[in-house]
Write a protein that holds these residues in place. Structure first.
Motif, PDB file in Angstrom:
ATOM      1  N   TYR A   1       5.815  10.610  -3.214  1.00 24.01           N
ATOM      2  CA  TYR A   1       4.768   9.830  -2.319  1.00 24.01           C
ATOM      3  C   TYR A   1       3.803  10.843  -1.606  1.00 24.01           C
ATOM      4  CZ  TYR A   1       7.271   5.918  -2.998  1.00 24.01           C
ATOM      5  OH  TYR A   1       7.705   4.536  -3.615  1.00 24.01           O
TER       6      TYR A   1
ATOM      7  N   CYS B   1       0.953  -1.229  -0.001  1.00 21.38           N
ATOM      8  CA  CYS B   1       0.138  -0.038   0.092  1.00 21.38           C
ATOM      9  C   CYS B   1       0.775   1.271  -0.070  1.00 21.38           C
ATOM     10  CB  CYS B   1      -0.808  -0.092   1.211  1.00 21.38           C
ATOM     11  SG  CYS B   1       0.033   0.244   2.790  1.00 21.38           S
ATOM     12  N   THR B   2       2.095   1.088   0.270  1.00 18.98           N
ATOM     13  CA  THR B   2       3.204   2.350   0.377  1.00 18.98           C
ATOM     14  C   THR B   2       2.901   3.137   1.496  1.00 18.98           C
ATOM     15  OG1 THR B   2       1.767   3.799  -0.914  1.00 18.98           O
ATOM     16  CG2 THR B   2       3.117   2.341  -2.183  1.00 18.98           C
ATOM     17  N   THR B   3       2.124   2.843   2.630  1.00 23.16           N
ATOM     18  CA  THR B   3       2.207   3.495   3.692  1.00 23.16           C
ATOM     19  C   THR B   3       3.506   3.785   4.298  1.00 23.16           C
ATOM     20  OG1 THR B   3      -0.062   2.922   3.990  1.00 23.16           O
ATOM     21  CG2 THR B   3       1.271   3.508   6.028  1.00 23.16           C
TER      22      THR B   3
ATOM     23  N   ASP C   1      -5.776   5.559   7.558  1.00 22.95           N
ATOM     24  CA  ASP C   1      -4.882   6.242   6.356  1.00 22.95           C
ATOM     25  C   ASP C   1      -5.389   5.735   5.112  1.00 22.95           C
ATOM     26  OD1 ASP C   1      -3.130   6.965   8.307  1.00 22.95           O
ATOM     27  OD2 ASP C   1      -1.379   5.715   7.905  1.00 22.95           O
ATOM     28  N   PHE C   2      -6.218   4.755   4.928  1.00 22.27           N
ATOM     29  CA  PHE C   2      -7.022   4.400   3.497  1.00 22.27           C
ATOM     30  C   PHE C   2      -8.101   5.199   3.353  1.00 22.27           C
ATOM     31  CE2 PHE C   2      -3.602   1.210   4.587  1.00 22.27           C
ATOM     32  CZ  PHE C   2      -3.167   0.981   3.497  1.00 22.27           C
TER      33      PHE C   2
ATOM     34  N   PRO D   1      -3.417   4.496  -0.254  1.00 22.26           N
ATOM     35  CA  PRO D   1      -3.455   5.474   0.941  1.00 22.26           C
ATOM     36  C   PRO D   1      -3.244   6.863   0.419  1.00 22.26           C
ATOM     37  CG  PRO D   1      -1.255   4.384   1.325  1.00 22.26           C
ATOM     38  CD  PRO D   1      -1.996   3.839  -0.113  1.00 22.26           C
TER      39      PRO D   1
ATOM     40  N   GLY E   1       5.210   5.961   2.521  1.00 25.24           N
ATOM     41  CA  GLY E   1       4.941   7.460   2.574  1.00 25.24           C
ATOM     42  C   GLY E   1       5.259   8.220   4.010  1.00 25.24           C
TER      43      GLY E   1
ATOM     44  N   GLY F   1      -3.078   1.989  11.340  1.00 31.23           N
ATOM     45  CA  GLY F   1      -3.255   2.019   9.998  1.00 31.23           C
ATOM     46  C   GLY F   1      -4.250   2.159   9.179  1.00 31.23           C
ATOM     47  N   GLY F   2      -5.448   1.647   9.800  1.00 29.32           N
ATOM     48  CA  GLY F   2      -6.666   1.566   8.915  1.00 29.32           C
ATOM     49  C   GLY F   2      -7.072   2.994   8.387  1.00 29.32           C
TER      50      GLY F   2
ATOM     51  N   GLU G   1       2.427  12.051   1.166  1.00 31.04           N
ATOM     52  CA  GLU G   1       2.645  12.602   2.506  1.00 31.04           C
ATOM     53  C   GLU G   1       3.963  13.292   2.249  1.00 31.04           C
ATOM     54  OE1 GLU G   1       2.083   9.663   5.587  1.00 31.04           O
ATOM     55  OE2 GLU G   1       2.913  11.235   7.148  1.00 31.04           O
TER      56      GLU G   1
ATOM     57  N   GLU H   1       5.310   1.261  12.691  1.00 24.62           N
ATOM     58  CA  GLU H   1       4.109   1.732  13.467  1.00 24.62           C
ATOM     59  C   GLU H   1       2.642   1.977  12.516  1.00 24.62           C
ATOM     60  OE1 GLU H   1       5.283   5.141  15.782  1.00 24.62           O
ATOM     61  OE2 GLU H   1       6.420   3.823  17.163  1.00 24.62           O
ATOM     62  N   HIS H   2       2.954   2.104  11.329  1.00 23.17           N
ATOM     63  CA  HIS H   2       2.009   2.735  10.551  1.00 23.17           C
ATOM     64  C   HIS H   2       1.560   1.559   9.695  1.00 23.17           C
ATOM     65  CE1 HIS H   2       3.150   6.614  12.116  1.00 23.17           C
ATOM     66  NE2 HIS H   2       2.193   6.947  11.764  1.00 23.17           N
ATOM     67  N   CYS H   3       2.333   0.663   9.562  1.00 20.88           N
ATOM     68  CA  CYS H   3       1.874  -0.471   8.565  1.00 20.88           C
ATOM     69  C   CYS H   3       0.440  -1.249   9.059  1.00 20.88           C
ATOM     70  CB  CYS H   3       2.769  -1.935   8.820  1.00 20.88           C
ATOM     71  SG  CYS H   3       2.314  -2.950   7.591  1.00 20.88           S
ATOM     72  N   PRO H   4      -0.505  -1.073   8.368  1.00 19.08           N
ATOM     73  CA  PRO H   4      -1.892  -1.440   8.754  1.00 19.08           C
ATOM     74  C   PRO H   4      -1.782  -3.003   8.855  1.00 19.08           C
ATOM     75  CG  PRO H   4      -1.830  -0.935   6.239  1.00 19.08           C
ATOM     76  CD  PRO H   4      -0.281  -0.565   6.867  1.00 19.08           C
ATOM     77  N   GLN H   5      -0.727  -3.473   8.199  1.00 16.32           N
ATOM     78  CA  GLN H   5      -1.004  -5.165   8.221  1.00 16.32           C
ATOM     79  C   GLN H   5       0.213  -5.901   9.160  1.00 16.32           C
ATOM     80  OE1 GLN H   5      -3.982  -5.618   7.158  1.00 16.32           O
ATOM     81  NE2 GLN H   5      -3.514  -6.890   5.361  1.00 16.32           N
TER      82      GLN H   5
END
Lengths: 527, 414
Positions: free
Chosen positions: B185, A441-443, B39-40, B250, A446, B36-37, B187, A497-501
């Motif tokens: 990116y 997802c590139t979080t 963010d989408f 995201p 990002g 995380g959630g 952000e 920390e930000h990885c949703p998975q």
């Protein structure tokens, strides 16, 4: 030429020549530490340096500080007033005799104070510094302790010795009649702890006569031995007069011999620290910061001023890495010693690799410099030596990896010349579960501050975090190891920390670096 | 250990809203959940736009749609909240966001069609003010320039223009984003726009291309915490109305929401255990004993009440294995298809959606989760948001609205 003159001459020769050689190294090593050079005159704050030196302001820890204070307060007077009495005390004090008070009393007092200080230092080293200690640390304690203890034994045996009494009586009371000598012996045996092989009368009139003779013949040079309160109390030891005589001779050689040994060892290792550390404290002028532009001799002096007190290593920010990796040169104290050997060209290539690795693990956090009780500008030494090592082709794993592109590394890793990469294959980067949830997802990319400061991530970093995760889950680990993203990661853990998975992105990047370090160790033959 | 009135489990729309509403009502609140959630999110607050989904009927009036939904789907969680409660919840939620720099706008009682990164028009109820000029421009079919950037994958102006054949006045341009190259990116770009100098550079690049248009659209990169100021500065520099279109997820919209809550909740006294999932929950008559996180950084928490807003699969509220779906915190019974072969229909784009997207937990009218016997699991446990069964928020376009409304109801019914 007797033992004393020859010994003294040799010890002085060793001390002077050795110290000259040590001081010369301050200049040669200082020069060898290339890097930023001295600009303009520095204003020295002597007063602050002097206060650091005299008040032991930088000596940390109650035991160490009290131990040093006692040892210095006791040993310095012994050195000047007792050991050097011929050139100091006798010329200054007309009526000086070592067996007269206050000298006799003071010698015992200073000796006892020194021993107390030494005991605290020994306790400190045994209880707190044992893992950091080397032979020279124990040697210095042993030599100083040996001098002090043998001195007390020597004095107490002298008090007991019949031979000494006889020699003195022959010299200063040659006309004595046998009755008078007997009375004097009886007095000395009763009052001053001397021991005789003959039976002595104890009648009061004999002792009175002995006391009169003592006043007449001896008291001018002899205070009562009871003022030598330590040695005199040791004179109660159950020894025969013959043993006391033999022991007296042996302990004279021991005491004087140890003193000569101490003197001749002065330029060896930390034996010089009473001089070099003091000089360094004066030169540093009370500063606890890094100057970064120390002139070469000041750097050389700093290199030589370590007291091996271990505070830097105990407070090192990256000490946990040492616990894991075992590289001794991660800790400042050992690193300093190996840096000296490196400057003297006495390190093997493998040892130089170890020094380079330890040096590059340092984060230049300044803690060791703040904690150093010798006031060494360690920060400056580390920053300079790191540059120096990098210039000599020892850029540490980060620098070495950056010398080739990610693609070149991938080819080298794939060639198998470096052995199996990945060790056990059981790391996070090897497990499918690590990337199970990754949706690309590139979080992670990002939020990455390292990617953020790059004007062009693919140019500056080769790969972004999510691209590395993607390559890893495809089993292309060798493609990722040389990527500059891995080597530029600040381990701030934002990605993780930000990885949703729940992908352990930062842990994986860190693991790849460990692997890179392993590869470099293998390349340099250190594994 | 400190005792809290309410534990909010989850940090998506529902969790954030529940924490906000509870704190505003004087309760002591602790919140845990992965960051995380949210963010989408696209940043749009949908209320209800599509019903029934099989017919894909789009409603202009979400409240009319709600009335129809309540009639047709008595198990839908929207049947547990009244229109009045929905209005109050949305009002309180968006005014909080407004206080923290995220202005929202919509039309009372009406859905608005807004541009997506794909070029489609999406019906939504409330949208960020930074997107509003885009709505006006499309509605007027006014001459407009859509800008995208070399290296930014999340938005293609040409794609949008090609899909929007109904808007001949729409032109596109691709430019270099000042100060950055390679892959971009959102952000990083948004943060860099905090610098007025960067905005000036960007407007200098764009201005020569936009001489004859009234509106200029950008991918959503106009600032992170100060979007209003960045937008008005860009309008001033360019002399045109400027709007944003969220990029593919995201996008920056999610982090903006998260940042607003990160700034706004702690001053209300909310203790946030960020990036910590609840790993253990023990219920008693007094309340709930929780462990948040695992390993050395885990924390023990006690709360008298709890609101379960842990989301579905992406939020980790529901866990699916090869056979069945389980609820992650209390192991509540999950309403789900009988077996896995019934989770999905053969066609991915089947207009009826998939059964698995209706899975979730059952509640009573007070949003209390039910146990296997159909009784409330615990008198002071509530549930809110996507974890509730019998709703397909993605296809119904009701995600944020449902989350916020049920969070409101969960809090006021405590």
């Amino acid at each position: 030429m007797d033992f004393f003159s020859i010994g003294l001459a040799l010890a002085c020769l060793s001390a002077v020549c050795g110290t000259i050689l040590r001081v010369r190294k301050w200049f040669t090593r200082g020069k060898a530490m290339a890097g930023s050079t001295h600009h303009g005159p520095r204003s020295l704050r002597w007063a602050a340096g002097l206060a650091d030196l005299i008040l032991l302001r930088r000596t940390r820890g109650g035991l160490r500080r009290r131990g040093h204070a006692l040892l210095i307060l006791g040993f310095l007077p012994l050195l000047f007033l007792h050991a050097m009495d011929g050139v100091v005390t006798r010329p200054l004090f007309a009526a000086y005799e070592p067996t007269l008070d206050p000298w006799q009393f003071l010698r015992n007092l200073f000796g006892l104070v020194s021993l107390a200080g030494l005991a605290l230092l020994l306790w400190n080293r045994t209880a707190r510094l044992r893992p950091l200690s080397a032979a020279q640390d124990w040697a210095l304690l042993a030599v100083v302790g040996g001098i002090l203890v043998s001195g007390f034994f020597l004095e107490s045996l002298k008090i007991m010795s019949e031979a000494d009494f006889t020699r003195m009586a022959d010299d200063y009371f040659p006309e004595a009649e046998s009755g008078e000598l007997l009375a004097l012996k009886a007095y000395w045996a009763a009052e001053n702890g001397a021991r005789f092989s003959v039976f002595l009368p104890t009648a009061p009139e004999m002792l009175e006569q002995g006391a009169e003779l003592h006043e007449d013949r001896c008291a001018g040079c002899h205070s009562p031995t009871s003022s030598a309160f330590v040695s005199r109390s040791m004179a109660a030891l159950p020894l025969s007069p013959a043993m006391a005589d033999r022991g007296r001779a042996a302990f004279w050689y021991l005491h004087v011999g140890l003193a000569f040994l101490g003197l001749s060892l002065l330029p060896w290792g930390k034996f010089l620290h009473p001089l070099s550390t003091g000089a360094n404290l004066l030169v540093r002028g009370g500063s606890r910061n890094s100057q970064a532009q120390n002139p070469p001799p000041a750097r050389g002096l700093g290199l030589d001023a370590c007291t091996r007190c271990g505070q830097c290593s105990l407070h090192c920010s990256v000490a946990p890495i040492h616990t894991v990796m075992g590289n001794a040169d991660i800790l400042p104290m050992d690193k300093l010693s190996d840096l000296r050997r490196h400057l003297d060209a006495r390190l093997s290539p493998v040892e130089t690799g170890i020094l380079a690795e330890g040096s590059h693990i340092c984060t230049e956090c300044l803690r060791c410099t703040e904690f150093c009780s010798a006031g060494i500008d360690l920060q400056d030494l580390w920053m300079t030596s790191k540059q120096m090592l990098s210039k000599a082709g020892r850029a540490g794993v980060d620098g070495e990896i950056r010398k080739s592109t990610a693609g070149e590394w991938a080819r080298e890793f794939a060639s198998g010349r470096l052995g199996a990469i990945g060790g056990t294959g059981a790391g996070l980067a090897d497990q499918a579960e690590s990337f199970w949830g990754c949706v690309q997802c590139t979080t992670c990319t990002g939020v990455c501050p390292v990617v953020a400061v790059s004007e062009d991530p693919s140019r500056d970093l080769d790969l972004t975090p999510q691209q590395i995760m993607n390559l890893l889950r495809m089993g292309l680990k060798s493609q990722t190891l040389g990527a500059r993203m891995v080597w530029s990661c600040a381990t701030c853990y934002k990605c993780q920390e930000h990885c949703p998975q729940d992908v352990p992105v930062a842990d994986i990047l860190y693991e790849l670096r460990q692997l890179g370090a392993e590869v470099l160790r293998e390349k340099e033959g250190r594994s | 250990m400190k005792k809290y009135d309410v534990m909010v489990i989850g940090s998506g729309f529902a969790g954030m809203a529940a924490a906000l509403f509870a704190a505003r009502r004087g309760l002591s609140v602790v919140q845990a959940g992965a960051t995380g959630g949210i963010d989408f999110s696209t940043g749009f607050i949908d209320l209800l736009a599509v019903h029934p989904i099989a017919e894909q009927k789009v409603w202009e009036d979400p409240f009319a749609a709600l009335a129809a939904l309540r009639r047709d789907l008595p198990a839908h969680p929207f049947c547990r909240v009244s229109d009045g409660e929905i209005r109050l919840a949305l009002e309180e939620f968006t005014s909080f966001l407004g206080e923290h720099g995220l202005c929202y706008r919509g039309r009372e009682g009406k859905n608005t069609l807004t541009l997506t990164a794909a070029g489609t028009m999406k019906p939504t109820y409330l949208l960020p003010c930074t997107a509003w000029s885009g709505v006006e421009a499309w509605e007027a079919k006014a001459p407009a320039l859509l800008v995208d950037f070399y290296g930014l994958k999340g938005l293609s102006a040409r794609q949008i223009a090609e899909v929007r054949g109904d808007w001949p006045g729409l032109r596109t341009a691709r430019v270099r984003f000042p100060g950055m190259g390679g892959e971009l990116y959102p952000e990083h770009m948004a943060w860099s726009m905090a610098d007025p100098a960067r905005r000036e550079e960007l407007s200098k690049t764009v201005a020569p291309l936009a001489a004859d248009v009234q509106y200029i659209g950008f991918p959503a990169i106009l600032g992170m915490t100060d979007t209003g100021a960045v937008l008005s500065h860009m309008q001033e520099l360019l002399g045109k109305k400027v709007f944003e279109i969220p990029t593919l997820p995201p996008s920056i919209a999610g982090p903006r929401l998260r940042a607003a809550f990160d700034r706004g909740l702690p001053p209300l006294g909310v203790r946030t255990c960020t990036q910590k999932l609840i790993t253990r929950a023990v219920c008693s008559d007094e309340g709930f004993q929780f462990t948040a996180g695992s390993g050395s950084t885990s924390v023990e928490l006690f709360a008298h009440s709890a609101i379960l807003a842990s989301g579905r699969f992406f939020g980790k509220g529901l866990k699916a294995d090869r056979h069945s779906i389980r609820e992650a915190v209390f192991d509540l019974p999950v309403t789900q298809p009988e077996n896995r072969s019934l989770w999905h229909r053969p066609g991915f784009f089947d207009p009826r959606g998939h059964e698995v997207n209706q899975a979730g937990i059952e509640t009573d009218n007070l949003l209390r989760p039910l146990d296997a016997d159909g009784q409330p699991f615990h008198p002071r446990l509530r549930a809110a948001g996507a974890i509730l069964a019998h709703q397909d928020w993605m296809r119904m376009k009701c995600g944020a609205g449902l989350a916020i409304a049920t969070a409101y109801k969960a809090v006021i019914s405590l």
